[in-house]
Write an enzyme that holds these catalytic residues in place. Structure first.
Site, PDB file in Angstrom:
ATOM      1  N   HIS A  25     -27.009  -2.645  70.012  1.00 33.84           N
ATOM      2  CA  HIS A  25     -28.580  -1.726  70.544  1.00 33.84           C
ATOM      3  C   HIS A  25     -29.277  -1.640  71.284  1.00 33.84           C
ATOM      4  O   HIS A  25     -29.980  -2.681  71.597  1.00 33.84           O
ATOM      5  CB  HIS A  25     -29.157  -2.100  68.984  1.00 33.84           C
ATOM      6  CG  HIS A  25     -28.328  -1.969  67.133  1.00 33.84           C
ATOM      7  ND1 HIS A  25     -27.723  -0.920  66.379  1.00 33.84           N
ATOM      8  CD2 HIS A  25     -27.350  -2.962  66.761  1.00 33.84           C
ATOM      9  CE1 HIS A  25     -27.264  -1.229  65.779  1.00 33.84           C
ATOM     10  NE2 HIS A  25     -26.134  -2.647  65.745  1.00 33.84           N
ATOM     11  N   ASP A  77     -25.161  -7.783  69.273  1.00 33.10           N
ATOM     12  CA  ASP A  77     -26.094  -6.711  68.690  1.00 33.10           C
ATOM     13  C   ASP A  77     -27.329  -6.624  68.831  1.00 33.10           C
ATOM     14  O   ASP A  77     -27.488  -5.668  69.587  1.00 33.10           O
ATOM     15  CB  ASP A  77     -26.127  -7.666  66.677  1.00 33.10           C
ATOM     16  CG  ASP A  77     -26.707  -7.092  65.588  1.00 33.10           C
ATOM     17  OD1 ASP A  77     -25.569  -5.322  65.718  1.00 33.10           O
ATOM     18  OD2 ASP A  77     -26.288  -6.855  64.564  1.00 33.10           O
ATOM     19  N   GLU A 126     -20.761  -6.106  56.264  1.00 30.16           N
ATOM     20  CA  GLU A 126     -21.854  -7.234  57.303  1.00 30.16           C
ATOM     21  C   GLU A 126     -22.990  -7.837  55.049  1.00 30.16           C
ATOM     22  O   GLU A 126     -23.114  -8.720  55.995  1.00 30.16           O
ATOM     23  CB  GLU A 126     -23.212  -6.346  57.832  1.00 30.16           C
ATOM     24  CG  GLU A 126     -23.996  -7.266  58.599  1.00 30.16           C
ATOM     25  CD  GLU A 126     -25.240  -6.907  59.163  1.00 30.16           C
ATOM     26  OE1 GLU A 126     -25.511  -5.153  59.289  1.00 30.16           O
ATOM     27  OE2 GLU A 126     -26.080  -6.951  60.165  1.00 30.16           O
TER      28      GLU A 126
HETATM   29  N1  ADE Z   1     -29.271  -2.034  63.608  1.00 31.88           N
HETATM   30  C1  ADE Z   1     -29.826  -2.695  63.858  1.00 31.88           C
HETATM   31  N2  ADE Z   1     -29.275  -4.362  64.314  1.00 31.88           N
HETATM   32  C2  ADE Z   1     -28.336  -4.023  63.566  1.00 31.88           C
HETATM   33  C3  ADE Z   1     -27.271  -4.470  61.851  1.00 31.88           C
HETATM   34  N3  ADE Z   1     -27.740  -5.964  62.428  1.00 31.88           N
HETATM   35  N4  ADE Z   1     -26.902  -3.904  60.635  1.00 31.88           N
HETATM   36  C4  ADE Z   1     -27.221  -2.992  60.747  1.00 31.88           C
HETATM   37  N5  ADE Z   1     -28.192  -2.198  61.611  1.00 31.88           N
HETATM   38  C5  ADE Z   1     -28.788  -2.737  62.443  1.00 31.88           C
HETATM   39 ZN    ZN Z   2     -25.795  -3.074  64.731  1.00 30.80          ZN
END
Ligand code: ADE
Ligand code: ZN
Length: 331
Positions: free
Chosen positions: A12, A271, A193
């Site tokens: 991200h 991430d 997740e």
């Molecule tokens: N936005 C940034 N990191 C994230 C994550 N691990 N899960 C969901 N949305 C996100």
């Molecule tokens: Zn993510």
């Protein structure tokens, strides 16, 4: 580990902003962000939902295309220093002019220019995945998908969804994903997740994605694992993120090795690295320590990422050529 060439599929852009970078912008703009840092200056959050709050608070100081130019350069410089030669960054029109298409074009131009400058300076190649945010709802997602569809091309190659997986269902976002698919964008969704194997199943069925962000909870459903393996759905696994956010208590408990053994295409990413005190080399070191991974294992995840990358054939083949000196014998 830094010397190994790496491909990263799940990063991200705003989540890769170092705390000092965000503090610097906050000072320039006289924004008080003291509530989101701990005494040592790191991002401070209690759990996943609080992490999203802190993330969005940090984004409030990213206010202009020039801010995103600087962010993109900083992130790509850090990634390149980790050995990353190709990265796909999640880009959010929500934080770039509130999903207004004209504003988004301006922000995107700045990020595209930064990516070109970084490639010229360090050889790192970047592509963008426009990302909607689940807890902002389906209507906002449609506006985001419009931004994605209108700017799809050589740089914007994918569309995805992030945010709070416990809010709404994948099918609520099917219209947004249909718009993106019609614009020939490739598709990925955060799932599995927090929402279990079922959320992975739903994302594949209702959104038609070829990749899943995280997807690690698929491990709970052997039939799903077989389906993912059969269909070649690639998981963007971020073990350090999962451990930092408490999805798994420690690295040894992480299912990445079991997912791989089940034949599911597995890749490794960071991430939101500063939030989770990780880097790509750090992920590799933990994989080596926890699961005994060696060069052939790193070659396997790298080629899995190459196969699943949202890029054109010429880019993929150029990357393959760059990987060959290190990993060629394991192809
Ligand atoms: N936005 C940034 N990191 C994230 C994550 N691990 N899960 C969901 N949305 C996100
Ligand atoms: Zn993510």
């Amino acid at each position: 580990m830094k010397e190994l060439p790496k491909l990263e599929l799940h990063l991200h852009l705003e989540g890769a902003a170092p705390p000092a970078f965000i503090r610097g912008l906050a000072a320039e703009k006289s924004v008080n962000l003291s509530g989101i840092f701990d005494a040592r200056g790191a991002y401070a959050y209690r759990d996943f939902v609080d992490f999203l709050r802190v993330y969005e608070a940090a984004c409030t100081v990213l206010q202009t295309p020039q801010d995103f130019y600087r962010l993109t350069r900083a992130v790509l410089e850090a990634s390149s220093a980790e050995g990353v030669i190709y990265t796909e960054a999640f880009l959010s029109p929500d934080f770039c002019g509130g999903r207004d298409l004209d504003a988004w074009r301006d922000y995107l131009a700045a990020m595209t220019e930064a990516a070109a400058d970084a490639e010229a300076a360090d050889g790192i190649v970047m592509r963008g995945i426009v990302t909607c945010i689940r807890h902002f709802g389906p209507e906002a997602a449609r506006e985001t998908a419009r931004c994605a569809a209108e700017t799809a091309g050589a740089f914007i190659t994918g569309f995805g969804i992030a945010g709070d997986e416990m809010k709404g269902a994948p099918k609520d976002f099917a219209y947004a994903f249909d718009m993106a698919r019609e614009a020939e964008l490739q598709l990925t969704a955060h799932a599995g997740e927090w929402g279990g194997a079922r959320s992975v199943r739903d994302a594949v069925r209702d959104l038609g994605v070829t990749r899943i962000g995280h997807g690690v909870q698929a491990i709970e459903d052997p039939a799903l694992l077989e389906e993912l393996a059969e269909a070649g759905i690639t998981l963007e696994v971020c073990p350090g993120s999962n451990v930092a956010l408490g999805v798994y208590p420690n690295w040894r408990a992480h299912p990445i090795e079991r997912l791989r053994k089940a034949g599911v295409p597995v890749t490794v990413s960071t991430d939101d690295p500063p939030f989770f005190h990780t880097t790509m080399s750090g992920e590799y070191e933990n994989l080596a320590q926890s699961f005994g991974w060696e060069l052939p294992d790193f070659a396997a995840i790298t080629y899995a990422a190459l196969d699943a990358a949202f890029c054109d054939t010429a880019t993929r083949e150029a990357l393959r050529t760059r990987l060959a000196p290190t990993f060629g014998e394991f192809t």
